[in-house]
Every structure is written in C-alpha cells, then in structure tokens.
Design an enzyme around this catalytic site. Structure first.
Site, PDB file in Angstrom:
ATOM      1  N   GLY A  30      34.723  18.057 -19.093  1.00 58.23           N
ATOM      2  CA  GLY A  30      35.816  18.810 -20.185  1.00 58.23           C
ATOM      3  C   GLY A  30      35.510  20.314 -19.142  1.00 58.23           C
ATOM      4  N   ALA A  31      36.509  21.107 -19.217  1.00 55.18           N
ATOM      5  CA  ALA A  31      35.850  22.559 -18.505  1.00 55.18           C
ATOM      6  C   ALA A  31      36.467  23.952 -20.112  1.00 55.18           C
ATOM      7  CB  ALA A  31      37.397  22.648 -17.797  1.00 55.18           C
ATOM      8  N   ASP A  32      36.082  24.882 -19.782  1.00 57.92           N
ATOM      9  CA  ASP A  32      35.868  25.996 -20.778  1.00 57.92           C
ATOM     10  C   ASP A  32      37.493  27.047 -20.376  1.00 57.92           C
ATOM     11  OD1 ASP A  32      33.260  25.819 -21.904  1.00 57.92           O
ATOM     12  OD2 ASP A  32      32.608  26.537 -20.047  1.00 57.92           O
ATOM     13  N   THR A  86      33.985  17.284 -25.553  1.00 57.80           N
ATOM     14  CA  THR A  86      35.396  16.684 -25.400  1.00 57.80           C
ATOM     15  C   THR A  86      35.004  15.658 -24.251  1.00 57.80           C
ATOM     16  OG1 THR A  86      36.541  18.692 -25.240  1.00 57.80           O
ATOM     17  CG2 THR A  86      37.402  16.001 -24.360  1.00 57.80           C
ATOM     18  N   LYS A 130      33.344  26.518 -16.127  1.00 55.83           N
ATOM     19  CA  LYS A 130      32.945  25.591 -16.243  1.00 55.83           C
ATOM     20  C   LYS A 130      31.645  26.394 -17.198  1.00 55.83           C
ATOM     21  CE  LYS A 130      32.746  21.522 -14.992  1.00 55.83           C
ATOM     22  NZ  LYS A 130      32.925  20.477 -16.890  1.00 55.83           N
ATOM     23  N   GLY A 131      30.195  25.496 -17.774  1.00 54.07           N
ATOM     24  CA  GLY A 131      28.986  25.879 -17.784  1.00 54.07           C
ATOM     25  C   GLY A 131      29.131  26.613 -19.240  1.00 54.07           C
ATOM     26  N   GLU A 137      27.076  19.414 -13.261  1.00 51.27           N
ATOM     27  CA  GLU A 137      28.320  19.039 -13.102  1.00 51.27           C
ATOM     28  C   GLU A 137      29.041  19.160 -11.824  1.00 51.27           C
ATOM     29  OE1 GLU A 137      29.346  20.321 -17.672  1.00 51.27           O
ATOM     30  OE2 GLU A 137      29.587  21.293 -15.850  1.00 51.27           O
ATOM     31  N   GLY A 166      28.162  24.607 -21.679  1.00 48.87           N
ATOM     32  CA  GLY A 166      27.181  23.468 -22.140  1.00 48.87           C
ATOM     33  C   GLY A 166      25.659  23.896 -22.036  1.00 48.87           C
ATOM     34  N   GLY A 192      29.152  18.087 -23.307  1.00 49.36           N
ATOM     35  CA  GLY A 192      30.599  18.615 -24.094  1.00 49.36           C
ATOM     36  C   GLY A 192      30.986  18.246 -24.787  1.00 49.36           C
TER      37      GLY A 192
END
Length: 230
Positions: free
Chosen positions: A83-85, A30, A95-96, A104, A98, A28
C-alpha cells in the site's frame, strides 16, 4: 473508502502473479486484502513463496498457509505488492503510517517490480501533506531530532516533528526496535534532495520516501479501479 473497492484493487494486483513467483507481501489495510486473496489461491493449490514486510503480515500469511521465506534465502523477488499513504503522478510514494517502512523498503528494493494498491484519497499532486515517517535509532534521539529539524527548515517544512506514540502514550517501537519521528512538511518540492539529506544524518535508519521504486498502481476509486503506470 469502501473495503470492497480496496479488495477490487488487491484482486487486480493478484492478476499480475504467476505460479512459482517469489513475492513481497506489504503491510496495511489494503495490503491485507491482497494477502487474504493470495491465501485463498494458495489453499486451492497455487504455488508461490513470499517475504512479509512486517510481523503483522507474517502472522496473517502464516494463518492462511502461505509459504514464507526471507531475503537471506531469497536474494531477489519477482513482485512486491504494498500500500501507500501518498502517491504522486510519477508514482513516488510516502509510506510508513503502519510503522513498517524499513522492511517495506528493503523488500521493495529487492523486487523486480513494486505494485501499489491504494484508494483514491492517496493520490496527490505533490508529496508532503501526509507526515513523512522517519525511522531513527533510539541512541542519540535528541541530537537526531535536532538535525532532522534543521533539514526540515532548510526544505521549507510548514510543520513540526513529532515522536510517534502508541495509544497509551509510550514511544512506538518498530519491528526492528527503532523509533519513528513523523515530519510535517506540508509540501515536499525536492524529494530526491530531501531523501539524501535525511539519510546523511547519522541517527536516521530510513525514511518513508519511496522514489522511483513503484512501476504500477491499482487505485480504488468510487467508480472502480484505476491503473496508473510509469
């Protein structure tokens, strides 16, 4: 969010890394900064070995000369930085976005510590505003979609279920050859129960709820980087 702040968060995570560590490299925008900064350290002689969570991250790391391995050779990792959403107050995650959620999660689960780096927009009181990615097998897609929709209804989902597509309208295919369904909940009040119900569906490979996996987050805010620990 300013890329400079994301890079500051990545730099904070890099202070956790010691010579000789086995690291998981996230995917991702970041996480890209973390890999880039790690590459600079490796070029200066820093010793580590890493497992990437996606083909994209693997290509970035290889281009920077970062030594790579896999979880067949390394069965445990010291730290994964990703990273995280979405991030809730207990550091549960969605997450996910991307498309790398399966790898992950495998890499994070094989790590002693998972550290998340993100910007402040990812902080939420309750998970669910961001669509939950669900990785599914291609075979039996219609049946899997129907059963996921039933689980969504039972959990009070406020939106629908959408097959992720590429810009040209083709189904998005993960590194593992699977498809992704994005589930729009609005609010996930019982993430643990939802996790179990989704994983009970035969066609579901994995989902983007990362529960009780993250121990620390470095969050880039407009006034600097905030550290959150549980």
């Amino acid at each position: 969010m300013n890329d400079d702040l994301k890079r500051q968060a990545a730099a904070m995570a890099l202070t956790e890394v010691r010579p000789g560590m086995r690291l998981g490299l996230g995917t991702g925008s970041t996480a890209w900064h973390f890999v880039d900064l790690l590459g600079a350290k490796v070029a200066a002689g820093f010793d580590c070995i890493c497992v990437p969570t996606s083909e994209v991250t693997a290509r970035q790391a290889e281009g920077l000369g970062i030594p790579l391995s896999n979880l067949e050779t390394l069965d445990r990792l010291d730290i994964t930085v990703d990273g995280a959403d979405e991030i809730d107050p207990a550091l549960n995650l969605i997450k996910g976005a991307g498309g790398a959620l399966l790898r992950e999660k495998i890499v994070a689960a094989a790590s002693d510590v998972m550290i998340v780096i993100a910007d402040g927009s990812k902080l939420v009181d309750t998970l669910g505003k961001f669509p939950l990615p669900i990785e599914v097998n291609r075979f039996g897609l219609g049946a899997t979609q129907r059963t996921i929709a039933e689980v969504m209804a039972a959990h009070g989902a406020q939106g629908g279920l959408k097959l992720r597509q590429t810009k040209d309208g083709a189904p998005y295919v993960t590194d593992g050859g699977h498809l992704i369904l994005d589930a729009f909940f609005g609010r996930i009040s019982q993430p643990e129960a939802l996790s179990r119900d989704l994983l009970d569906i035969a066609g579901v490979v994995q989902h983007g709820l990362f529960l009780q996996m993250c121990k620390k987050a470095y969050v880039a805010m407009p006034d600097g980087v905030r550290t959150i620990q549980v």
